[in-house]
Design an enzyme around this catalytic site. Structure first.
Site, PDB file in Angstrom:
ATOM      1  N   PHE A 152     -28.088 -48.391  -1.980  1.00 51.60           N
ATOM      2  CA  PHE A 152     -28.078 -47.123  -2.270  1.00 51.60           C
ATOM      3  C   PHE A 152     -28.710 -45.959  -1.261  1.00 51.60           C
ATOM      4  CE2 PHE A 152     -28.114 -49.606  -6.035  1.00 51.60           C
ATOM      5  CZ  PHE A 152     -26.799 -49.297  -6.654  1.00 51.60           C
ATOM      6  N   GLU A 155     -26.958 -41.454   4.136  1.00 51.14           N
ATOM      7  CA  GLU A 155     -26.776 -41.267   5.466  1.00 51.14           C
ATOM      8  C   GLU A 155     -27.701 -39.819   5.785  1.00 51.14           C
ATOM      9  OE1 GLU A 155     -23.734 -41.890   8.310  1.00 51.14           O
ATOM     10  OE2 GLU A 155     -22.963 -43.399   6.985  1.00 51.14           O
ATOM     11  N   ASN A 211     -20.902 -44.728  -6.983  1.00 53.82           N
ATOM     12  CA  ASN A 211     -20.621 -44.009  -5.801  1.00 53.82           C
ATOM     13  C   ASN A 211     -18.949 -43.121  -6.602  1.00 53.82           C
ATOM     14  OD1 ASN A 211     -22.419 -44.331  -3.980  1.00 53.82           O
ATOM     15  ND2 ASN A 211     -21.204 -45.905  -2.644  1.00 53.82           N
ATOM     16  N   ASN A 254     -22.060 -29.041  -5.151  1.00 53.91           N
ATOM     17  CA  ASN A 254     -21.737 -28.136  -3.993  1.00 53.91           C
ATOM     18  C   ASN A 254     -20.488 -28.238  -3.693  1.00 53.91           C
ATOM     19  OD1 ASN A 254     -24.705 -27.111  -3.907  1.00 53.91           O
ATOM     20  ND2 ASN A 254     -25.057 -28.666  -2.655  1.00 53.91           N
ATOM     21  N   CYS A 263     -18.992 -44.524   2.539  1.00 56.12           N
ATOM     22  CA  CYS A 263     -18.836 -45.074   1.148  1.00 56.12           C
ATOM     23  C   CYS A 263     -17.813 -44.359   0.261  1.00 56.12           C
ATOM     24  CB  CYS A 263     -20.349 -45.109   0.603  1.00 56.12           C
ATOM     25  SG  CYS A 263     -21.661 -45.736   1.516  1.00 56.12           S
ATOM     26  N   ARG A 331     -16.706 -41.220  10.001  1.00 60.87           N
ATOM     27  CA  ARG A 331     -16.077 -41.894   9.186  1.00 60.87           C
ATOM     28  C   ARG A 331     -15.389 -41.064   7.978  1.00 60.87           C
ATOM     29  NH1 ARG A 331     -19.174 -47.373   8.574  1.00 60.87           N
ATOM     30  NH2 ARG A 331     -21.010 -45.955   8.772  1.00 60.87           N
TER      31      ARG A 331
END
Length: 440
Positions: A152, A155, A211, A254, A263, A331
């Site tokens: 979990f 980045e 996620n 946001n 992910c 990505r």
């Protein structure tokens, strides 16, 4: 404990370094000899704040090693983490598990003693069962356990997330496996970080469910932002108003140009495919995937509207390319769809990102990359903030106005208050506020 980590991508490298940091003897393995050579020189292939320093420190103490030799890495190891990629398959959106299966087979072939094999990669429900069969058929004589232990990690904040986790989820099927995992995570248990032991399939599904729920919050607030723009409401106030409810929470509210990264896009799609395969379709998650893809592309039309719906031949300056700040990861970044959409309309794209431009060059074509924000906006017909890097939060607008051909700012991250910019003579538009309240 002596631990092997197979795969030194984002998850494997951060996990291996952090496990060494808490005292384990960790050897990270990868087939990419060039990457391993660089790591053995303390050169880290990804941008993650604090990671380079931790690599150097733990190599110096002798707790962290890098090699291409899996057999050597497994010598004396009690546990082996699999941390390889599980990208979406292009043909159907399912998670590509070929790297997982190959790693499992290699571990089985090279293991010299009983081993707990821990899957750190994000995988669909039931993958652990498949890995178990692969290991069993490859080495019938090997004593082993298969564990699910999803990551979990955010980045840009991955070290903090690993070292001070809000939870550690462990999926086990035996007392021995639980005992080994308890030893691995003993330094975290001593600090009272919650460790949840469940069965393997529950652990596997937990990561996808988490996620997808966060992606749901992002897709939801972006939909509400669209409504705010036409009814005269302010999405910042709405987000704060609902986020103060502890049942909802303030995080992931946001509004912006859509989610991206390593992910959310692949995990939501993989969960959709898993549910469809089991004839229990998750209609809500299917809609999230659709909303997000539409959202990213729609941002190019928002930018065009600020250019009077004519961007052909105009210079558009893009500030921020990575899917989020404090990473070089491109990505599924919203910038890709936005830039391609503008190029389809004939715009000339100039771009700047503090860390992501080298990776962006492999993805984006016919883009002029600049070495600073000011160089990027020089003689631009519009500037667009796509990623909320800190250096974009205090831009010198008096100087910028002089450099731009037209003072148009499209703030897709709501970093600024439109009224002061309007007073300076900028045409300004953000996300989730009525157009007429922020334009000159």
């Amino acid at each position: 404990m002596k631990i092997a980590v197979i795969g030194v991508g984002y998850v494997g490298l951060v996990s291996g370094v952090c496990l060494a940091e808490v005292g384990h003897d960790v050897t990270c393995v990868d087939l990419d000899a060039q990457k391993i050579d660089k790591l053995n020189q303390n050169i880290v292939p990804i941008f993650e704040p604090g990671l380079s320093e931790m690599v150097a420190t733990n190599r110096e103490t002798g707790r962290l090693h890098f090699t291409t030799d899996l057999e050597d890495a497994l010598k004396g190891a009690e546990a082996a983490f699999i941390a390889v990629g599980t990208p979406s398959r292009e043909r159907d959106g399912h998670a590509d598990l070929s790297y997982i299966y190959a790693a499992a087979k290699s571990i089985a072939e090279k293991a010299a003693k009983p081993l707990v094999i821990i899957n750190k990669s994000t995988v669909p429900v039931g993958t652990g069962d498949e890995v178990e069969e692969i290991v069993k058929s490859t080495r019938p004589d090997l004593q082993f356990d298969i564990v699910s232990n999803p990551e979990f990690l955010r980045e840009g904040a991955a070290i903090k997330d690993f070292m001070a986790p809000d939870r550690i989820v462990v999926g086990v099927e035996s007392e021995h496996a639980q005992k080994v995992l308890a030893e691995i995570y003993a330094p975290f248990a001593q600090k009272n970080y919650p460790i949840l032991y469940v069965n393997r399939r529950t652990s596997e599904l937990t990561k996808y469910a988490a996620n997808s729920f966060l992606a749901l919050k992002l897709a939801y607030i972006n939909e509400v932002a669209e409504l705010c723009e036409v009814v005269g409401a302010d999405i910042k106030g709405v987000s704060k108003g609902i986020g103060l409810d502890p049942r909802i929470g303030e995080k992931f509210l946001n509004a912006g140009p859509g989610y991206g990264g390593s992910c959310f896009p692949k995990d939501t799609l993989a969960l959709v495919r898993t549910a469809q395969d089991h004839e229990r379709p998750l209609r809500l998650i299917e809609m999230i995937v659709s909303i997000n893809e539409y959202r990213k592309r729609a941002m190019s039309r928002k930018i065009a509207q600020m250019c009077e719906n004519e961007v052909k031949g105009k210079k558009i300056a893009i500030l921020g390319l990575t899917f989020k700040p404090n990473t070089d990861d491109m990505r599924e970044a919203p910038s890709i769809s936005i830039i391609q959409g503008l190029q389809d309309m004939g715009a000339e794209i100039y771009a700047y990102d503090p860390e992501g431009m080298e990776n962006a060059k492999h993805i984006l074509k016919d883009v002029t990359f600049c070495d600073s924000a000011l160089a990027c906006i020089d003689q631009a017909d519009a500037m667009v903030i796509v990623t909320e890097w800190d250096e974009f939060r205090d831009l010198p607008f008096a100087e910028i106005k002089k450099k731009m051909r037209k003072p148009v700012l499209v703030d897709l991250r709501n970093l600024y208050d439109g009224q002061p910019l309007k007073a300076e003579g900028f045409d300004y538009q953000c996300v989730g506020r009525p157009l007429e309240t922020v334009m000159s």
